[in-house]
Scaffold this active site. Structure first.
Site, PDB file in Angstrom:
ATOM      1  CE1 TYR A  79       4.529  -2.952   8.745  1.00 46.41           C
ATOM      2  CE2 TYR A  79       3.378  -1.081   9.725  1.00 46.41           C
ATOM      3  CZ  TYR A  79       3.760  -2.416   9.770  1.00 46.41           C
ATOM      4  OH  TYR A  79       3.374  -3.213  10.823  1.00 46.41           O
ATOM      5  CB  THR A 128      -0.215  -3.009  11.958  1.00 48.08           C
ATOM      6  OG1 THR A 128      -0.205  -1.649  12.354  1.00 48.08           O
ATOM      7  CG2 THR A 128      -0.244  -3.028  10.429  1.00 48.08           C
ATOM      8  CG  ASP A 129      -2.686   0.642  15.027  1.00 45.74           C
ATOM      9  OD1 ASP A 129      -1.654   0.518  14.328  1.00 45.74           O
ATOM     10  OD2 ASP A 129      -2.703   1.316  16.075  1.00 45.74           O
ATOM     11  CD  GLU A 130       1.617   1.796  11.548  1.00 43.04           C
ATOM     12  OE1 GLU A 130       2.017   2.323  10.505  1.00 43.04           O
ATOM     13  OE2 GLU A 130       2.348   1.565  12.528  1.00 43.04           O
ATOM     14  CE  LYS A 144       1.507  -6.656   8.919  1.00 39.40           C
ATOM     15  NZ  LYS A 144       2.159  -7.957   9.274  1.00 39.40           N
TER      16      LYS A 144
END
Ligand code: NAD
Ligand code: TYD
Length: 351
Positions: free
Chosen positions: A156, A130-132, A160
């Site tokens: 989260y 993810t970009d997060e 990741k």
């Protein structure tokens, strides 16, 4: 024919991926999914029944099961979607995120390494991320690229990021052929209605409140799930082991803008007077540690692998809203049971 292990394909993106892959790629698709609250066999039941994919219910943290599957199938590709994926749930409790996202990824890496040690051909482990992991952008910052530093802010995104680091290390240390893809926010059919877009669509249909966190001016970069899945297929076909690819829609919108669009679409579909659903918008307490802005620069993927998004949000959103209207029975089944408890805990109201 090659054989692919697809983890987490009873969830939102994985289900869309196996649908696209089974129609466009010559490969045997073997799915491993634990069917957590977010996994739903209904999402892929037609593919299982038609024999287009082979389904195994199981946990990616189960070392014996994962090794047994690798031994039985000799996978050429691993496409790793399985994860705990919702930021708000990670704030309520981080443990399942640490277990599945970190430990589960480590189990898959170890099994792939053992299975591919004496392997001819070109196996590949694609880790869907993810970009997060890159944290939050200021309004004038350029979008994230493959070279952006990791600065995860939520349990989260931290879990990741940890998984991404393991994948990178298994390539660097053991030469495992891995690729990481970091994608922006997806929207489309079969998304679990805890995420912004399906939650707002279904609440608008039901005349329920549309709970916008804080001022609603946070920005996300939206990509249609089918475009994400096409990017993953392009990476699987032509991506280089050891690389990271950034995937995004170059479609930055504030949350308020998204919710207002959804409200108007719901009014149009249900033939209510324009502006009815927008009256349901409520600004509620902000998410703790809420990232302000995400945006991705996917130029490397475009240049090197020729991928481009085909959908744009403005024209794709009406069809997505209609999909949730036509699949209300699917959504209603999901929104019973534990969803009610989650909704009460998160929003202080009954789903
Ligand atoms: P999702 O929550 O809809 O689906 C996750 C799936 O993984 C479910 O089917 C669930 O049953 C399965 N799963 C969870 N724990 C498992 C375990 N221990 N063993 C086996 N299966 C397990 O998630 P999604 O939105 O489809 O996201 C898929 C992947 O893409 C995730 O890795 C996520 O981090 C990443 N991603 C998502 C987005 C997005 O916008 N949704 C954007 C970028 C990246
Ligand atoms: P979400 O779909 O949870 O994705 P992510 O947090 O991974 O980007 O949320 C998207 C944006 O919408 C995020 O800024 C939080 C916001 N949001 C709300 O304002 N209200 C809600 O009820 C939800 C679920 C999200």
């Amino acid at each position: 024919m090659s054989t692919w292990l697809v983890t987490g394909a009873a969830g939102f993106i994985g289900a869309n991926f196996v649908r696209l892959a089974s129609a466009s790629v010559e490969a045997r698709l073997v799915v491993l999914d634990a069917l957590t609250y977010a996994g739903n066999l209904e999402n892929i039941a037609d593919l299982v029944e038609a024999g287009k994919i082979e389904f195994h219910r199981g946990d990616i943290c189960d070392i014996d099961l994962v090794n047994e599957l690798f031994g039985r199938h000799r996978f050429d590709r691993v496409v790793h979607f399985a994860a705990e994926s919702h930021v708000d749930r990670s704030i309520l409790g981080a443990e399942p995120f640490i277990r599945t996202n970190i430990q589960g990824t480590a189990v898959l890496l170890a099994a792939a390494r053992a299975s591919w040690q004496d392997r001819q051909g070109k196996p590949l482990f694609l880790h869907v991320s993810t970009d997060e992991v890159f944290g939050s952008l200021e309004p004038d910052d350029p979008p994230f690229t493959e070279n952006s530093p990791y600065r995860p802010n939520s349990p989260y995104s931290a879990s990741k990021a940890a998984a991404d680091h393991l994948v990178r290390a298994w390539h660097h240390t053991y030469g495992l052929p891995t690729i990481i893809s970091n994608c922006s926010n997806n929207y489309g059919p079969w998304q679990f209605p805890e995420k912004l877009i399906p939650l707002m669509i279904l609440n608008a249909f039901d005349g329920r409140e549309l709970p916008v966190y804080g001022d609603g001016r946070q920005v996300r970069d939206w990509l249609h799930v089918e475009d994400h899945c096409r990017a993953l297929l392009a990476i699987l076909a032509g991506g280089q082991a050891g690389r990271t690819y950034v995937v995004g829609g170059a479609c930055e919108r504030t949350n308020l803008d998204i919710v207002q669009r959804i409200a108007l679409e719901a009014d149009a579909l249900l033939r209510r007077s324009p502006g009815s659903a927008a009256k349901l918008i409520r600004h509620v307490a902000d998410r703790p540690g809420h990232d302000r802005r995400y945006a991705m620069n996917a130029m490397a993927l475009q240049r090197e692998l020729g991928w481009r998004p085909r959908h744009d949000l403005e024209s794709a959103l009406p069809a997505v809203v209609r999909w949730y209207w036509e699949n209300r029975a699917w959504a209603d089944r999901i929104r019973s049971g534990t969803y009610v408890e989650y909704y009460e805990q998160q929003y202080g109201a009954r789903a």
